[in-house]
Design a protein around this motif. Sequence first.
Motif, mmCIF file in Angstrom:
data_model
loop_
_atom_site.group_PDB
_atom_site.id
_atom_site.type_symbol
_atom_site.label_atom_id
_atom_site.label_comp_id
_atom_site.label_asym_id
_atom_site.label_seq_id
_atom_site.Cartn_x
_atom_site.Cartn_y
_atom_site.Cartn_z
ATOM 1 N N PRO A 24 0.720 -1.255 -0.068
ATOM 2 C CA PRO A 24 -0.071 0.129 0.089
ATOM 3 C C PRO A 24 0.970 1.168 0.008
ATOM 4 O O PRO A 24 0.374 2.323 -0.359
ATOM 5 C CB PRO A 24 -0.865 0.101 1.426
ATOM 6 N N GLY A 25 2.091 1.191 0.475
ATOM 7 C CA GLY A 25 2.924 2.362 0.409
ATOM 8 C C GLY A 25 3.809 2.461 -0.731
ATOM 9 O O GLY A 25 3.902 1.655 -1.666
ATOM 10 N N PRO A 26 4.346 3.853 -1.037
ATOM 11 C CA PRO A 26 5.095 3.983 -2.002
ATOM 12 C C PRO A 26 6.478 3.550 -1.842
ATOM 13 O O PRO A 26 6.981 3.342 -0.878
ATOM 14 C CB PRO A 26 5.182 5.567 -2.015
ATOM 15 N N PRO A 27 7.321 3.278 -3.020
ATOM 16 C CA PRO A 27 8.731 2.799 -2.964
ATOM 17 C C PRO A 27 9.713 3.847 -2.398
ATOM 18 O O PRO A 27 9.243 5.302 -2.525
ATOM 19 C CB PRO A 27 8.940 2.646 -4.398
ATOM 20 N N ILE A 28 10.641 3.436 -1.615
ATOM 21 C CA ILE A 28 11.592 4.530 -1.216
ATOM 22 C C ILE A 28 13.213 4.183 -1.791
ATOM 23 O O ILE A 28 13.532 3.127 -1.516
ATOM 24 C CB ILE A 28 11.344 4.373 0.397
ATOM 25 N N PHE A 29 13.804 5.229 -2.029
ATOM 26 C CA PHE A 29 15.234 5.094 -2.655
ATOM 27 C C PHE A 29 16.067 6.083 -1.845
ATOM 28 O O PHE A 29 15.856 7.135 -2.056
ATOM 29 C CB PHE A 29 15.171 5.034 -4.092
ATOM 30 N N HIS A 30 16.866 5.607 -0.826
ATOM 31 C CA HIS A 30 17.567 6.414 -0.222
ATOM 32 C C HIS A 30 18.922 5.907 0.141
ATOM 33 O O HIS A 30 19.095 4.969 0.860
ATOM 34 C CB HIS A 30 16.730 6.815 1.146
ATOM 35 N N GLU A 31 20.102 6.631 -0.194
ATOM 36 C CA GLU A 31 21.577 6.284 0.047
ATOM 37 C C GLU A 31 21.718 4.992 -0.373
ATOM 38 O O GLU A 31 22.336 4.103 0.217
ATOM 39 C CB GLU A 31 21.610 6.617 1.636
ATOM 40 N N GLY A 32 21.305 4.775 -1.703
ATOM 41 C CA GLY A 32 21.606 3.440 -2.083
ATOM 42 C C GLY A 32 20.568 2.239 -1.882
ATOM 43 O O GLY A 32 20.538 1.178 -2.552
ATOM 44 N N GLN A 33 19.916 2.367 -0.797
ATOM 45 C CA GLN A 33 18.969 1.448 -0.188
ATOM 46 C C GLN A 33 17.484 1.507 -0.844
ATOM 47 O O GLN A 33 17.163 2.788 -1.180
ATOM 48 C CB GLN A 33 18.805 1.508 1.287
ATOM 49 N N LYS A 34 16.913 0.384 -1.110
ATOM 50 C CA LYS A 34 15.554 0.413 -1.825
ATOM 51 C C LYS A 34 14.636 -0.429 -0.983
ATOM 52 O O LYS A 34 15.184 -1.220 -0.176
ATOM 53 C CB LYS A 34 15.747 -0.271 -3.222
ATOM 54 N N GLY A 35 13.567 -0.099 -0.707
ATOM 55 C CA GLY A 35 12.363 -0.878 -0.364
ATOM 56 C C GLY A 35 10.899 -0.089 -0.479
ATOM 57 O O GLY A 35 10.870 0.818 -1.358
ATOM 58 N N TRP A 36 10.169 -0.524 0.534
ATOM 59 C CA TRP A 36 8.748 0.110 0.404
ATOM 60 C C TRP A 36 8.241 0.701 1.791
ATOM 61 O O TRP A 36 8.828 0.231 2.974
ATOM 62 C CB TRP A 36 7.637 -1.045 0.143
ATOM 63 N N GLN A 37 7.580 1.903 1.644
ATOM 64 C CA GLN A 37 7.384 2.403 2.895
ATOM 65 C C GLN A 37 6.513 1.756 3.916
ATOM 66 O O GLN A 37 6.547 2.133 5.097
ATOM 67 C CB GLN A 37 6.662 3.760 2.758
ATOM 68 N N CYS A 38 5.605 0.705 3.408
ATOM 69 C CA CYS A 38 4.775 0.153 4.299
ATOM 70 C C CYS A 38 5.552 -1.057 4.889
ATOM 71 O O CYS A 38 4.857 -1.624 5.924
ATOM 72 C CB CYS A 38 3.643 -0.204 3.328
ATOM 73 N N CYS A 39 6.649 -1.411 4.747
ATOM 74 C CA CYS A 39 7.197 -2.538 5.282
ATOM 75 C C CYS A 39 8.829 -2.333 5.539
ATOM 76 O O CYS A 39 9.432 -1.398 4.911
ATOM 77 C CB CYS A 39 6.920 -3.930 4.535
ATOM 78 N N LYS A 40 9.484 -3.167 6.390
ATOM 79 C CA LYS A 40 10.734 -2.793 6.835
ATOM 80 C C LYS A 40 11.785 -3.241 5.788
ATOM 81 O O LYS A 40 12.980 -2.785 6.162
ATOM 82 C CB LYS A 40 10.997 -3.506 8.214
ATOM 83 N N PRO A 41 11.818 -4.377 4.850
ATOM 84 C CA PRO A 41 13.019 -4.926 4.245
ATOM 85 C C PRO A 41 13.667 -3.635 3.383
ATOM 86 O O PRO A 41 12.865 -2.857 2.857
ATOM 87 C CB PRO A 41 12.522 -5.987 3.432
ATOM 88 N N ARG A 42 15.085 -3.687 3.389
ATOM 89 C CA ARG A 42 15.648 -2.964 2.521
ATOM 90 C C ARG A 42 16.880 -3.565 1.866
ATOM 91 O O ARG A 42 17.315 -4.398 2.657
ATOM 92 C CB ARG A 42 16.102 -1.513 3.386
ATOM 93 N N VAL A 43 16.816 -3.318 0.776
ATOM 94 C CA VAL A 43 17.898 -4.250 -0.148
ATOM 95 C C VAL A 43 18.672 -3.156 -0.976
ATOM 96 O O VAL A 43 18.489 -1.854 -1.070
ATOM 97 C CB VAL A 43 17.150 -5.035 -1.237
ATOM 98 N N LEU A 44 19.620 -3.559 -1.544
ATOM 99 C CA LEU A 44 20.844 -2.635 -2.362
ATOM 100 C C LEU A 44 20.338 -2.612 -3.996
ATOM 101 O O LEU A 44 20.871 -1.926 -4.621
ATOM 102 C CB LEU A 44 22.152 -3.135 -2.159
ATOM 103 N N THR A 45 20.270 -3.926 -4.524
ATOM 104 C CA THR A 45 19.978 -4.105 -5.962
ATOM 105 C C THR A 45 18.550 -3.784 -6.343
ATOM 106 O O THR A 45 17.651 -4.239 -5.640
ATOM 107 C CB THR A 45 20.626 -5.412 -6.335
ATOM 108 N N PHE A 46 18.402 -3.350 -7.574
ATOM 109 C CA PHE A 46 17.097 -3.228 -8.153
ATOM 110 C C PHE A 46 16.186 -4.738 -8.179
ATOM 111 O O PHE A 46 15.083 -4.737 -7.987
ATOM 112 C CB PHE A 46 17.127 -2.581 -9.374
ATOM 113 N N ASP A 47 17.095 -5.490 -8.520
ATOM 114 C CA ASP A 47 16.361 -6.962 -8.694
ATOM 115 C C ASP A 47 15.828 -7.367 -7.112
ATOM 116 O O ASP A 47 14.728 -8.053 -7.295
ATOM 117 C CB ASP A 47 17.218 -7.971 -9.390
#
Length: 312
Positions: A24-47
């Motif tokens: 339900p939340g938007p994507p977040i891209f910050h300082e190389g990390q990627k994830g979704w605003q609605c949940c906690k996982p953060r990853v580095l690669t786009f895949d």
Amino acid sequence: MPKCLNKGCGKEFTDSNEDCIHHPGPPIFHEGQKGWQCCKPRVLTFDEFLAIPPCTTGKHSTEAPKPAAPIGKPVPEVAAPTVAKDGTETYRTSTPLTQVAATAPVAKPQVQQVEKPVEQDDPSIPVLPKAPCKRRACKAVYEGPESYDTPCVHHPGMPIFHEGSKGYSCCKRKVLEFEEFLKIEGCKTDRHLFVGAPKSKEEEELVHCKNDFYQTYSDVIVSIFAKKVDKDKVKIEYRPRELYVDLPMPDSKRYKITFPLYGPIDPEKCTHTVMGTKVELKLKKADTTSWPTLRSDEATGEIIQIGQPMKM
């Protein structure tokens, strides 16, 4: 048949009461990390980002999600200028800006590019039904041997997210919204890649890692966003006008590069710290010159502010 437009779903459905697992939340891209605003996982690669499982169960929707309100501190309003009797306007301060001479760009050395062969499926490896094509932006799934007869329109380059714009390194089109980025059509046609070629355990893959920097009057702080770097095998050499970095990572991946530095440094006073998601290097300047870029071969003569970027 309608298609669900919820983020992370995208399924075609006939029953509007069917459960829809989505973000339900938007994507977040910050300082190389990627994830979704609605949940906690953060990853580095786009895949890895595309593989983050949806976190919320709801109902399918054919309406595009509304853009989320921007998060961050409100930008303060700039005070109106004061006007002197002679008509001179003063904005916030009367101290004139110091003129800094532009630095002539340094010619970038010509490096012969060796094109890497395009990876193809190994015929000896069976393909699972409904396996998705591994090439970026291709939405094909394996339905049988005839699937190879359809063209694979994809992006051979890497995703690029810079100052709000989104696109791929292999083509010029850039967009602002993440949903529009996912719709950018591929720029190259090849054969589908459903399983890939087997990789030898001894084969080492050189990868690209995003890097960024900021500076103070005495130091340049460089962040290299590399995940799970082997601390015991890291090799970093500080030279007066050059930086050599060799970062081994899991799965036989390695980031290896030499930076021609914009300004001189004091090698004896430089340090680095290896973290879980990045390696941070603190370069001690040999003088107080402001660095408009990290690399000398990317100098443009641009004047920049010294200090850590403001976090929004």
